[in-house]
Design a protein around this motif. Structure first.
Motif, short mmCIF file in Angstrom:
data_model
loop_
_atom_site.label_atom_id
_atom_site.label_comp_id
_atom_site.label_asym_id
_atom_site.label_seq_id
_atom_site.Cartn_x
_atom_site.Cartn_y
_atom_site.Cartn_z
N ARG A 23 0.81 -1.21 0.00
CA ARG A 23 0.00 0.00 0.00
C ARG A 23 0.85 1.27 0.00
O ARG A 23 0.38 2.33 -0.43
CB ARG A 23 -0.96 -0.01 1.18
CG ARG A 23 -0.34 0.14 2.55
CD ARG A 23 -1.43 -0.10 3.59
NE ARG A 23 -1.07 0.26 4.94
CZ ARG A 23 -0.35 -0.49 5.75
NH1 ARG A 23 0.13 -1.66 5.28
NH2 ARG A 23 -0.08 -0.12 6.97
N HIS A 24 2.08 1.19 0.47
CA HIS A 24 2.93 2.38 0.50
C HIS A 24 3.44 2.77 -0.89
O HIS A 24 3.94 3.87 -1.08
CB HIS A 24 4.12 2.14 1.43
CG HIS A 24 3.71 1.81 2.84
ND1 HIS A 24 3.00 2.70 3.63
CD2 HIS A 24 3.88 0.69 3.58
CE1 HIS A 24 2.76 2.13 4.81
NE2 HIS A 24 3.28 0.92 4.80
N HIS A 27 -0.47 5.29 -5.17
CA HIS A 27 -0.97 6.66 -5.02
C HIS A 27 -2.39 6.82 -5.57
O HIS A 27 -2.96 7.90 -5.47
CB HIS A 27 -0.02 7.63 -5.73
CG HIS A 27 1.38 7.56 -5.20
ND1 HIS A 27 1.73 8.00 -3.95
CD2 HIS A 27 2.52 7.08 -5.76
CE1 HIS A 27 3.02 7.82 -3.75
NE2 HIS A 27 3.52 7.25 -4.83
N SER A 28 -2.94 5.73 -6.14
CA SER A 28 -4.32 5.76 -6.63
C SER A 28 -5.28 5.51 -5.47
O SER A 28 -5.19 4.46 -4.80
CB SER A 28 -4.51 4.68 -7.70
OG SER A 28 -5.88 4.42 -7.91
N PRO A 29 -6.22 6.43 -5.19
CA PRO A 29 -7.19 6.20 -4.11
C PRO A 29 -8.01 4.93 -4.32
O PRO A 29 -8.31 4.22 -3.35
CB PRO A 29 -8.08 7.45 -4.17
CG PRO A 29 -7.22 8.50 -4.80
CD PRO A 29 -6.36 7.77 -5.79
N PHE A 30 -8.36 4.64 -5.57
CA PHE A 30 -9.15 3.45 -5.88
C PHE A 30 -8.38 2.19 -5.50
O PHE A 30 -8.90 1.30 -4.81
CB PHE A 30 -9.52 3.42 -7.37
CG PHE A 30 -10.09 2.13 -7.84
CD1 PHE A 30 -11.36 1.73 -7.44
CD2 PHE A 30 -9.36 1.29 -8.68
CE1 PHE A 30 -11.90 0.52 -7.88
CE2 PHE A 30 -9.90 0.09 -9.12
CZ PHE A 30 -11.16 -0.30 -8.71
N PHE A 32 -5.67 1.98 -3.55
CA PHE A 32 -5.36 2.01 -2.12
C PHE A 32 -6.54 1.46 -1.31
O PHE A 32 -6.35 0.70 -0.36
CB PHE A 32 -5.03 3.44 -1.67
CG PHE A 32 -4.54 3.52 -0.26
CD1 PHE A 32 -3.21 3.29 0.06
CD2 PHE A 32 -5.43 3.83 0.77
CE1 PHE A 32 -2.77 3.36 1.38
CE2 PHE A 32 -5.00 3.90 2.09
CZ PHE A 32 -3.66 3.67 2.40
N SER A 33 -7.75 1.84 -1.71
CA SER A 33 -8.94 1.34 -1.03
C SER A 33 -9.07 -0.17 -1.21
O SER A 33 -9.45 -0.88 -0.26
CB SER A 33 -10.19 2.04 -1.56
OG SER A 33 -11.35 1.52 -0.97
N GLU A 36 -6.55 -1.73 1.25
CA GLU A 36 -6.92 -1.60 2.65
C GLU A 36 -8.18 -2.39 3.00
O GLU A 36 -8.24 -3.06 4.03
CB GLU A 36 -7.13 -0.11 3.00
CG GLU A 36 -5.84 0.68 3.06
CD GLU A 36 -4.93 0.20 4.17
OE1 GLU A 36 -5.32 0.31 5.35
OE2 GLU A 36 -3.83 -0.29 3.85
N ASP A 37 -9.19 -2.29 2.14
CA ASP A 37 -10.50 -2.85 2.46
C ASP A 37 -10.70 -4.28 1.98
O ASP A 37 -11.63 -4.96 2.45
CB ASP A 37 -11.60 -1.96 1.87
CG ASP A 37 -11.55 -0.54 2.42
OD1 ASP A 37 -11.05 -0.36 3.54
OD2 ASP A 37 -12.00 0.39 1.71
N ASP A 254 -11.95 7.44 -14.10
CA ASP A 254 -11.46 8.47 -13.19
C ASP A 254 -9.95 8.42 -12.98
O ASP A 254 -9.39 9.27 -12.29
CB ASP A 254 -12.18 8.38 -11.84
CG ASP A 254 -12.03 7.00 -11.19
OD1 ASP A 254 -11.64 6.05 -11.89
OD2 ASP A 254 -12.30 6.88 -9.99
#
Length: 265
Positions: A23-24, A27-30, A32-33, A36-37, A254
């Motif tokens: 995860r480090h 840089h993509s929010p999608f 990264f989610s 994490e999730d 996006d």
């Protein structure tokens, strides 16, 4: 799979394991989610125990099935008669990937899920349990294997799976136009370059921004690696995630540029 092939794949996996990001590195929010999730979620669910109990029963089975093999062939046996235990041991995906599919379906919420290659139906079951309101359309080339999978679905009280029996090349082009949308397709039935590419092209006619395509065994052979790279290069593909044993393909608008990730899982 020959000993030489096993050694080659083992070496590839070691290289993957030592170099894959986490995860480090994202840089993509999608994405990264997703990490994490979904990828990092180790929580047990009651459904996992039900399906893994079934796997255990199948691995202990002494039954055999007459098999019609329309794919790349068996990795472990020759001839048409195969043990249910062997099919389960060598053709079924590891529990962690079935559980990944379950969590990914809960995260992405696809409603029309297509699977190429039912086998014993363990991955189908994980996907169906991920959202009982979704429909899983699973295609299997061998009628006898499909019949055993149906017994397995019934034993798990699953009623949101629709089975199709026949050659992928025929059944898939018939099925996809009937769906209101293609939200998810898992390709796990013919691990060869040209058929895999053709299934991708067929799906490409129906994908939308939230569709995910999942390809199995993308590093199994040089041919599978070649077709994986061809898929990554396709202009409609905006993001891919390489988890070594499977590859995820996304078409999200996006994302500002094409992104490819190799992540540890």
């Amino acid at each position: 799979m020959s000993l030489a092939q096993q050694i080659t794949v083992a070496r590839k996996y070691l290289r993957y394991y030592l170099t894959a990001g986490n995860r480090h590195d994202v840089h993509s929010p999608f994405v990264f989610s997703l990490i994490e999730d979904v990828l990092r979620d180790k929580q047990e669910r009651p459904e996992f125990g039900e399906i893994e109990l079934l796997r255990k029963q199948l691995l202990a089975s002494e039954g055999t099935i007459q098999v019609t093999d329309l794919g790349a062939g068996s990795l472990v046996s020759k001839g048409n008669e195969r043990k249910i235990a062997d099919i389960t041991r060598y053709a079924a995906k590891q529990p962690k990937f079935g559980q990944l599919f379950y969590r990914l379906i809960q995260h992405l919420q696809p409603k029309n899920i297509v699977e190429l290659g039912t086998s014993m139906g363990l991955s189908s079951a994980y996907m169906a349990k991920g959202d009982p309101n979704a429909t899983v359309y699973t295609i299997e080339g061998c009628p006898n294997i499909a019949a055993q999978a149906k017994k397995n679905f019934d034993s798990l009280h699953i009623n949101n799976i629709q089975q199709r029996i026949g050659n992928f090349d025929t059944v898939l082009p018939e099925l996809l136009p009937q769906l209101s949308s293609l939200d998810w397709m898992y390709i796990d039935g013919n691990h060869r370059k040209e058929p895999t590419w053709n299934y991708f092209l067929e799906a490409l006619k129906y994908v939308h921004e939230d569709t995910v395509l999942i390809f199995d065994d993308i590093h199994w052979t040089p041919d599978m690696e070649e077709v994986w790279h061809r898929i990554q290069d396709n202009e409609q593909v905006t993001c891919t995630i390489d988890l070594f044993f499977i590859g995820l393909v996304f078409f999200r608008k996006d994302l500002k540029s094409k992104q490819h990730f190799i992540l540890k899982y």
